[in-house]
Write a protein that holds these residues in place. Structure first.
Motif, PDB file in Angstrom:
ATOM      1  N   ILE A   1      24.292  32.786  38.862  1.00 39.33           N
ATOM      2  CA  ILE A   1      23.719  32.990  40.200  1.00 39.33           C
ATOM      3  C   ILE A   1      23.541  31.652  40.906  1.00 39.33           C
ATOM      4  O   ILE A   1      23.860  31.508  42.098  1.00 39.33           O
ATOM      5  CB  ILE A   1      22.373  33.736  40.090  1.00 39.33           C
ATOM      6  N   VAL A   2      23.037  30.651  40.183  1.00 36.56           N
ATOM      7  CA  VAL A   2      22.858  29.328  40.776  1.00 36.56           C
ATOM      8  C   VAL A   2      24.212  28.743  41.198  1.00 36.56           C
ATOM      9  O   VAL A   2      24.331  28.125  42.260  1.00 36.56           O
ATOM     10  CB  VAL A   2      22.143  28.386  39.783  1.00 36.56           C
TER      11      VAL A   2
ATOM     12  N   ASP B   1      10.549  21.998  34.555  1.00 32.33           N
ATOM     13  CA  ASP B   1      11.652  21.039  34.652  1.00 32.33           C
ATOM     14  C   ASP B   1      12.997  21.719  34.833  1.00 32.33           C
ATOM     15  O   ASP B   1      13.889  21.189  35.502  1.00 32.33           O
ATOM     16  CB  ASP B   1      11.697  20.158  33.397  1.00 32.33           C
ATOM     17  N   GLN B   2      13.161  22.910  34.242  1.00 32.95           N
ATOM     18  CA  GLN B   2      14.426  23.620  34.388  1.00 32.95           C
ATOM     19  C   GLN B   2      14.661  24.018  35.839  1.00 32.95           C
ATOM     20  O   GLN B   2      15.780  23.936  36.347  1.00 32.95           O
ATOM     21  CB  GLN B   2      14.437  24.854  33.493  1.00 32.95           C
ATOM     22  N   ARG B   3      13.596  24.416  36.516  1.00 34.14           N
ATOM     23  CA  ARG B   3      13.722  24.745  37.944  1.00 34.14           C
ATOM     24  C   ARG B   3      14.081  23.499  38.750  1.00 34.14           C
ATOM     25  O   ARG B   3      14.935  23.546  39.649  1.00 34.14           O
ATOM     26  CB  ARG B   3      12.415  25.327  38.463  1.00 34.14           C
ATOM     27  N   SER B   4      13.439  22.373  38.457  1.00 39.63           N
ATOM     28  CA  SER B   4      13.742  21.143  39.177  1.00 39.63           C
ATOM     29  C   SER B   4      15.204  20.753  39.014  1.00 39.63           C
ATOM     30  O   SER B   4      15.851  20.329  39.969  1.00 39.63           O
ATOM     31  CB  SER B   4      12.834  20.007  38.680  1.00 39.63           C
ATOM     32  N   ARG B   5      15.736  20.906  37.802  1.00 38.45           N
ATOM     33  CA  ARG B   5      17.148  20.575  37.578  1.00 38.45           C
ATOM     34  C   ARG B   5      18.065  21.495  38.361  1.00 38.45           C
ATOM     35  O   ARG B   5      19.061  21.050  38.948  1.00 38.45           O
ATOM     36  CB  ARG B   5      17.460  20.639  36.082  1.00 38.45           C
ATOM     37  N   MET B   6      17.763  22.785  38.363  1.00 41.12           N
ATOM     38  CA  MET B   6      18.610  23.734  39.084  1.00 41.12           C
ATOM     39  C   MET B   6      18.547  23.508  40.597  1.00 41.12           C
ATOM     40  O   MET B   6      19.566  23.597  41.294  1.00 41.12           O
ATOM     41  CB  MET B   6      18.190  25.165  38.748  1.00 41.12           C
ATOM     42  N   LEU B   7      17.364  23.213  41.105  1.00 42.07           N
ATOM     43  CA  LEU B   7      17.250  22.915  42.532  1.00 42.07           C
ATOM     44  C   LEU B   7      17.984  21.616  42.870  1.00 42.07           C
ATOM     45  O   LEU B   7      18.553  21.485  43.961  1.00 42.07           O
ATOM     46  CB  LEU B   7      15.780  22.817  42.935  1.00 42.07           C
ATOM     47  N   SER B   8      17.973  20.657  41.957  1.00 36.58           N
ATOM     48  CA  SER B   8      18.711  19.416  42.185  1.00 36.58           C
ATOM     49  C   SER B   8      20.204  19.698  42.300  1.00 36.58           C
ATOM     50  O   SER B   8      20.884  19.153  43.170  1.00 36.58           O
ATOM     51  CB  SER B   8      18.444  18.434  41.051  1.00 36.58           C
ATOM     52  N   VAL B   9      20.717  20.555  41.411  1.00 35.01           N
ATOM     53  CA  VAL B   9      22.129  20.933  41.483  1.00 35.01           C
ATOM     54  C   VAL B   9      22.418  21.631  42.811  1.00 35.01           C
ATOM     55  O   VAL B   9      23.444  21.378  43.462  1.00 35.01           O
ATOM     56  CB  VAL B   9      22.498  21.849  40.296  1.00 35.01           C
ATOM     57  N   PHE B  10      21.513  22.497  43.222  1.00 31.26           N
ATOM     58  CA  PHE B  10      21.680  23.213  44.489  1.00 31.26           C
ATOM     59  C   PHE B  10      21.758  22.233  45.659  1.00 31.26           C
ATOM     60  O   PHE B  10      22.596  22.374  46.552  1.00 31.26           O
ATOM     61  CB  PHE B  10      20.516  24.186  44.667  1.00 31.26           C
TER      62      PHE B  10
ATOM     63  N   VAL C   1      16.201  12.044  41.817  1.00 34.09           N
ATOM     64  CA  VAL C   1      15.696  12.997  40.825  1.00 34.09           C
ATOM     65  C   VAL C   1      15.315  12.295  39.525  1.00 34.09           C
ATOM     66  O   VAL C   1      14.252  12.544  38.945  1.00 34.09           O
ATOM     67  CB  VAL C   1      16.745  14.094  40.562  1.00 34.09           C
ATOM     68  N   GLU C   2      16.174  11.389  39.063  1.00 31.66           N
ATOM     69  CA  GLU C   2      15.911  10.725  37.783  1.00 31.66           C
ATOM     70  C   GLU C   2      14.710   9.779  37.875  1.00 31.66           C
ATOM     71  O   GLU C   2      13.860   9.745  36.969  1.00 31.66           O
ATOM     72  CB  GLU C   2      17.158   9.952  37.346  1.00 31.66           C
ATOM     73  N   ILE C   3      14.617   9.019  38.952  1.00 36.81           N
ATOM     74  CA  ILE C   3      13.463   8.122  39.115  1.00 36.81           C
ATOM     75  C   ILE C   3      12.181   8.925  39.198  1.00 36.81           C
ATOM     76  O   ILE C   3      11.163   8.592  38.575  1.00 36.81           O
ATOM     77  CB  ILE C   3      13.643   7.247  40.370  1.00 36.81           C
ATOM     78  N   SER C   4      12.211  10.002  39.962  1.00 32.12           N
ATOM     79  CA  SER C   4      11.015  10.834  40.099  1.00 32.12           C
ATOM     80  C   SER C   4      10.624  11.456  38.761  1.00 32.12           C
ATOM     81  O   SER C   4       9.433  11.516  38.417  1.00 32.12           O
ATOM     82  CB  SER C   4      11.268  11.930  41.138  1.00 32.12           C
ATOM     83  N   ARG C   5      11.609  11.918  37.998  1.00 29.03           N
ATOM     84  CA  ARG C   5      11.315  12.541  36.711  1.00 29.03           C
ATOM     85  C   ARG C   5      10.654  11.561  35.754  1.00 29.03           C
ATOM     86  O   ARG C   5       9.681  11.890  35.067  1.00 29.03           O
ATOM     87  CB  ARG C   5      12.606  13.087  36.091  1.00 29.03           C
ATOM     88  N   ARG C   6      11.178  10.333  35.713  1.00 27.17           N
ATOM     89  CA  ARG C   6      10.616   9.340  34.816  1.00 27.17           C
ATOM     90  C   ARG C   6       9.239   8.862  35.291  1.00 27.17           C
ATOM     91  O   ARG C   6       8.322   8.687  34.485  1.00 27.17           O
ATOM     92  CB  ARG C   6      11.569   8.147  34.695  1.00 27.17           C
ATOM     93  N   LEU C   7       9.106   8.666  36.593  1.00 29.42           N
ATOM     94  CA  LEU C   7       7.843   8.168  37.126  1.00 29.42           C
ATOM     95  C   LEU C   7       6.739   9.206  37.047  1.00 29.42           C
ATOM     96  O   LEU C   7       5.552   8.872  36.916  1.00 29.42           O
ATOM     97  CB  LEU C   7       8.045   7.711  38.584  1.00 29.42           C
ATOM     98  N   ARG C   8       7.122  10.500  37.085  1.00 22.94           N
ATOM     99  CA  ARG C   8       6.132  11.569  37.060  1.00 22.94           C
ATOM    100  C   ARG C   8       5.363  11.625  35.739  1.00 22.94           C
ATOM    101  O   ARG C   8       4.273  12.187  35.674  1.00 22.94           O
ATOM    102  CB  ARG C   8       6.819  12.911  37.335  1.00 22.94           C
ATOM    103  N   ARG C   9       5.937  11.033  34.692  1.00 21.91           N
ATOM    104  CA  ARG C   9       5.250  11.021  33.409  1.00 21.91           C
ATOM    105  C   ARG C   9       3.948  10.228  33.474  1.00 21.91           C
ATOM    106  O   ARG C   9       2.993  10.527  32.745  1.00 21.91           O
ATOM    107  CB  ARG C   9       6.159  10.422  32.334  1.00 21.91           C
ATOM    108  N   THR C  10       3.899   9.217  34.306  1.00 20.90           N
ATOM    109  CA  THR C  10       2.718   8.368  34.413  1.00 20.90           C
ATOM    110  C   THR C  10       2.041   8.443  35.768  1.00 20.90           C
ATOM    111  O   THR C  10       0.912   7.993  35.909  1.00 20.90           O
ATOM    112  CB  THR C  10       3.101   6.897  34.140  1.00 20.90           C
ATOM    113  N   ASN C  11       2.728   9.025  36.765  1.00 15.70           N
ATOM    114  CA  ASN C  11       2.163   9.064  38.120  1.00 15.70           C
ATOM    115  C   ASN C  11       2.456  10.426  38.743  1.00 15.70           C
ATOM    116  O   ASN C  11       3.602  10.714  39.087  1.00 15.70           O
ATOM    117  CB  ASN C  11       2.768   7.950  38.977  1.00 15.70           C
TER     118      ASN C  11
END
Length: 495
Positions: free
Chosen positions: A61-62, A182-191, A341-351
């Motif tokens: 579907i995605v 996180d799975q939703r974030s990845r799918m929305l990123s692909v979209f 997406v990658e910077i946000s994912r990594r930074l979200r761990r601490t911020n």
């Protein structure tokens, strides 16, 4: 912004005492403290039970939605790839040709909330099928408009906005109802990867189809055929998942829909929504101006530098700039979206404020490079492309919709003697406004970072059913509760 940040937030408590009492079943933490860690995310088996769809079907579907989103933006920017030819065919200036996108975005802006409202209450699959079929037919019809009927081209572009609004506002909600965390974030990123790639393909298809066919009208006849395939795939593959069920981590009935007015009042009290919308508006202004006018600006730059002959009335505008700019848009879009997406994912761990901070950094960082690209255009086209590449990469971390500023260009040209240089300078000075608007948008995203934590938590509690819902009128009275006065809905005390 991650998928969870964009989930619809329909109502909000007046104060913290309206929330559930300590120890409420289902709340995270031993005492039901809303500030404890989030509830456990359902596993793949749990998601399949909630949505009624296998992981493979959800991914398919995605894929279909991504194809349609790519086609959506490809159709939108095919016009930009042949804009000089359209100006020559209809004998119009920058102000009139700018109306092509102005009319489109105006109808899109007005009708997007309408389709968003309908998508919350009716079958989203059929709404999208109807919208895609409609804009495909209208786009095909626009390729047969005679040169003395420019107003009819404006009308058809406005109708295309109607069709596209029916898809763009609904498709992300389907993805949000199929995945979580996180799975939703990845799918929305692909979209959203399809936005820059589709935009770049629009420039490429527009310019190359025109060159092969010898007529720019054929560039507008490519996407309608692909639109028919999109409707067939949408009808056969896509199924409706339960609305909001994955957020509540159960297959219980969805939350009761609230009135449109109640939704607007709740959003108006959400500072993260207001500030991020202002920031996204700035992104739309900058990306829209560049998307529509960059190829024409680069062509005029080459004319001033003596690298290409001017585009005279009756001649076909031959230039490789639409093709080059399309390739740059595809590449920088993939790099920028992936980088963000990658910077946000990594930074979200601490911020937890990572998303708006990354958006602000991308927008603020792109402003000086876009300014330098415009300033260097009269001296070196190579330097211009380099600065455009860097600026678009940073800007693509916030990829968005289209805007238009070209009425400024015609106003400047009236004050200068007519020449190819004055045409170049008018467009150059007009587009420089993008750098300043981008800086303002970056400031708005910085403001979003202040409020994002509390607003995100309120939204999560609401969609999980852990905040009390109120009726359309939101009537409340003051009653004693836990030793203090508290405002509660009337329906909660009437028996």
């Amino acid at each position: 912004m991650s998928g969870s940040d964009t989930a619809p937030f329909l109502s909000q408590a007046d104060d913290t005492d309206d929330g559930p009492a300590p120890g409420t079943p289902g709340l995270p933490g031993s005492m039901g403290n809303p500030k404890s860690e989030d509830p456990a995310v359902p596993d793949q088996e749990g998601l399949q039970r909630i949505t009624g769809l296998s992981s493979g079907h959800s991914a398919l579907i995605v894929a279909v939605l991504c194809y349609i989103n790519l086609l959506n933006y490809m159709d939108r920017f095919t016009v930009a790839g042949v804009l000089p030819d359209i100006e020559q065919f209809f004998d119009i200036g920058d102000g009139s040709s700018g109306l092509i996108q102005t009319v489109f975005i105006s109808s899109y802006m007005v009708l997007a909330p309408v389709f968003g409202y309908l998508g919350d209450r009716y079958n989203r699959k059929y709404l999208m099928c109807g919208g895609i079929a409609f804009w495909s037919l209208v786009t095909l019809g626009s390729s047969f408009i005679p040169r003395e009927r420019f107003w009819l081209l404006l009308l058809t572009r406005g109708l295309v906005g109607v069709g596209e609004a029916s898809y763009s506002t609904i498709a992300p909600t389907l993805i949000a109802d199929l995945f979580v965390a996180d799975q939703r974030s990845r799918m929305l990123s692909v979209f959203y990867f399809a936005i820059p790639v589709g935009s770049g393909l629009g420039y490429i298809a527009g310019s190359k189809v025109k060159d092969v066919a010898g007529d720019w009208h054929w560039a507008l006849r490519v996407t309608p055929g692909l639109g028919v395939l999109a409707v067939v795939l949408l009808f056969l593959v896509v199924q409706e998942p339960p609305r909001g069920a994955v957020e509540r981590h159960s297959d219980s009935p969805p939350l009761n829909p609230t009135s449109w007015w109640a939704d607007l009042r709740a959003l108006a009290r959400n500072p993260s929504f207001i500030l991020s919308s202002l920031g996204f508006t700035a992104v739309a202004f900058v990306t829209g101006s560049l998307a529509l006018w960059a190829p024409a600006f680069l062509l005029r730059s080459r004319v001033v530098l003596g690298e290409t002959p001017p585009c005279l009335p009756g001649d076909s505008c031959s230039s490789s700039d639409s093709l080059i700019f399309g390739l740059i848009t595809c590449l920088t879009g993939v790099l920028g979206v992936g980088l963000g997406v990658e910077i946000s994912r990594r930074l979200r761990r601490t911020n937890p404020r990572a998303d708006p901070l990354v958006c602000a950094a991308g927008l603020l960082g792109s402003a000086p490079f876009l300014f330098l690209a415009l300033a260097c255009a009269r001296g070196s086209i190579v330097a211009t492309y380099i600065f455009i590449f860097i600026g678009e990469t940073l800007l693509s971390m916030n990829w968005a919709i289209v805007a238009d500023i070209l009425l400024i260009s015609d106003r400047l040209r009236r004050d200068w003697p007519p020449s190819f240089l004055s045409e170049f300078r008018a467009l150059q000075f007009s587009l420089m406004l993008c750098a300043f608007v981008g800086a303002l948008g970056g400031a708005a995203f910085l403001g979003t970072a202040i409020f994002i934590e509390s607003d995100r938590r309120q939204a999560q509690l609401h969609v999980q059913g852990l905040l009390p819902e109120t009726g359309p009128t939101d009537d409340r009275i003051v009653v004693p509760q836990r030793g203090r006065s508290t405002r509660v809905p009337v329906s909660s005390v009437l028996i």
